[in-house]
Design an enzyme around this catalytic site. Structure first.
Site, short mmCIF file in Angstrom:
data_model
loop_
_atom_site.label_atom_id
_atom_site.label_comp_id
_atom_site.label_asym_id
_atom_site.label_seq_id
_atom_site.Cartn_x
_atom_site.Cartn_y
_atom_site.Cartn_z
N GLU A 37 0.94 -1.11 0.10
CA GLU A 37 0.17 -0.07 0.06
C GLU A 37 0.86 1.41 0.27
O GLU A 37 0.47 2.20 -0.59
CB GLU A 37 -0.91 -0.07 1.25
CG GLU A 37 -2.10 -1.12 1.02
CD GLU A 37 -3.00 -0.90 -0.06
OE1 GLU A 37 -2.99 0.38 -0.83
OE2 GLU A 37 -3.77 -1.80 -0.57
N TYR A 82 -6.84 6.50 3.81
CA TYR A 82 -6.77 5.43 2.55
C TYR A 82 -6.14 4.30 3.23
O TYR A 82 -6.63 3.20 3.15
CB TYR A 82 -6.05 5.97 1.27
CG TYR A 82 -5.81 4.76 0.55
CD1 TYR A 82 -6.81 4.25 -0.25
CD2 TYR A 82 -4.57 4.35 0.49
CE1 TYR A 82 -6.66 2.91 -0.91
CE2 TYR A 82 -4.47 3.19 -0.15
CZ TYR A 82 -5.54 2.52 -0.91
OH TYR A 82 -5.22 1.50 -1.65
N ASP A 121 -9.52 6.09 -2.82
CA ASP A 121 -8.28 6.58 -3.52
C ASP A 121 -8.79 7.41 -4.86
O ASP A 121 -9.95 7.58 -4.90
CB ASP A 121 -7.54 5.38 -3.90
CG ASP A 121 -7.94 4.57 -4.68
OD1 ASP A 121 -9.36 4.54 -4.92
OD2 ASP A 121 -7.21 3.99 -5.63
#
Length: 350
Positions: free
Chosen positions: A33, A116, A134
């Site tokens: 991520e 996020y 996102d």
DNA sequence: AACACGGGGCA
DNA sequence: TGCCCAGTGTT
């Protein structure tokens, strides 16, 4: 069928087989991520493998040095991600005994993990019902629901988060989140979305109202800044003079060459007769070679770099504390900005 | 709210 | 060229 059912069906048929989708290890998911923040999958993929192999656990990551992390991150950009990862890894090692947290509230407190990423890790690793938002998700929502609020305004961010929460499939949050992002990346693309075969076009506001190219709305970006970097290559006896950058500017804590930044393009005559060069080296260096100005294009600034190969008379110059001689054979162990790496690599063939 | 922060891909 | 990418932190 409603939107989310169609979405999940589309996802099961069209999903890519990405390595970080085959695990629920929050550490591995965190790695992926952070790497993928503002970064395309194709660009980040090799870095993901590199980091996963070099640091299989957060404990291994926490034991690394910042130089090592930045070196492995070299070329990917947004280097604060790497620096923040190291801070976070060390906190996880100490506070969580090396067990990477998977709860949203624990994650959001860590450096480099925002809304996020906390939603992504908590949903992917533990199926926590947190909706990710996102660029993909906000685009899909803006088009499907016909939301013209800018996706990057304060109000917009709040609104899109709220709408994403409402859409979230509470039973399958992980799959739902993956599906939303994959759908945005592959189907509901920023440009040339594949509306012809879109499974949800019947209910899509933008498609039905011919607004696909107008949505989402985004606040205008800031003006690009021009910067002029005059770099000096000083080498002797298989060594080259490097500079360790400070932690304020671009490329924080990475390595480049001694340089003078000017507010416009300076000629060699102007540069080498300026007080700046005397204060940098204590003497006026001798020019060996002048290279053509190179333009290095970044999102928010255009860097005009001119490299000068120069010679400093032995023992007469003084050096800033951030300068040091590095052996050419060790050059590849320093984290270098792209433009510096390219220049030095061309010069020394390391 | 505005800005800083990289590098690359694509039309 | 301009826009965008699995955003976050600082001011």
């Amino acid at each position: 069928m409603n939107f989310t059912d169609n979405l999940l069906q589309w996802y099961n048929k069209n999903r890519r087989d990405l390595p970080w989708r085959n695990t629920t290890d929050p550490y591995i998911i965190w790695l992926s991520e952070i790497i993928l923040q503002q970064t395309r999958v194709d660009q980040g993929m090799p870095y993901f493998y590199r980091f996963a192999e070099a640091y299989p656990t957060v404990t291994a990551f926490a034991a690394a040095t910042e130089d090592e992390i930045l070196k492995l991150w070299q070329g990917l950009g947004y280097y604060s991600r790497g620096r923040n990862m190291l801070k976070t890894a060390r906190i996880v090692q100490e506070k969580f005994n090396g067990n990477f947290p998977h709860r949203y509230d624990d994650l959001i407190a860590l450096k480099g993990i925002g809304e996020y990423t906390a939603a992504a890790i908590s949903s992917f690793a533990a199926n926590q019902a947190k909706a990710v938002v996102d660029g993909n998700v906000s685009r899909v929502i803006a088009r499907y629901l016909g939301i013209s609020e800018p996706i990057n305004s304060t109000a917009g961010k709040k609104l899109f988060q709220q709408l994403a929460n409402e859409l979230l499939n509470q039973q399958l949050p992980a799959m739902h989140n993956q599906a939303m992002m994959e759908f945005g990346a592959l189907q509901c693309r920023p440009k040339n979305p594949d509306c012809g075969i879109c499974p949800v076009k019947a209910g899509c506001y933008a498609y039905q109202n011919n607004q696909v190219n107008q949505l989402p709305v985004k606040l205008k970006t800031v003006k690009i800044k021009n910067r002029y970097f005059n770099y000096f290559l000083i080498s002797s006896n298989d060594e080259v003079l490097l500079n360790k950058r400070g932690d304020n500017d671009i490329w924080a804590n990475m390595y480049d060459l001694p340089m003078i930044e000017t507010n416009e393009l300076w000629s060699p005559e102007q540069l080498f007769s300026s007080p700046d060069i005397v204060s940098l080296f204590g003497i006026i260096p001798q020019i060996i070679e002048i290279y053509p100005v190179q333009k290095h294009i970044l999102t928010h600034q255009h860097i005009h770099a001119r490299f000068y190969h120069i010679c400093l008379e032995q023992n007469k110059f003084k050096l800033k504390s951030t300068f040091f001689f590095a052996e050419v054979k060790n050059l590849n162990s320093f984290a270098l900005p792209k433009i510096i790496f390219l220049f030095l690599n061309k010069f020394f063939k390391f």
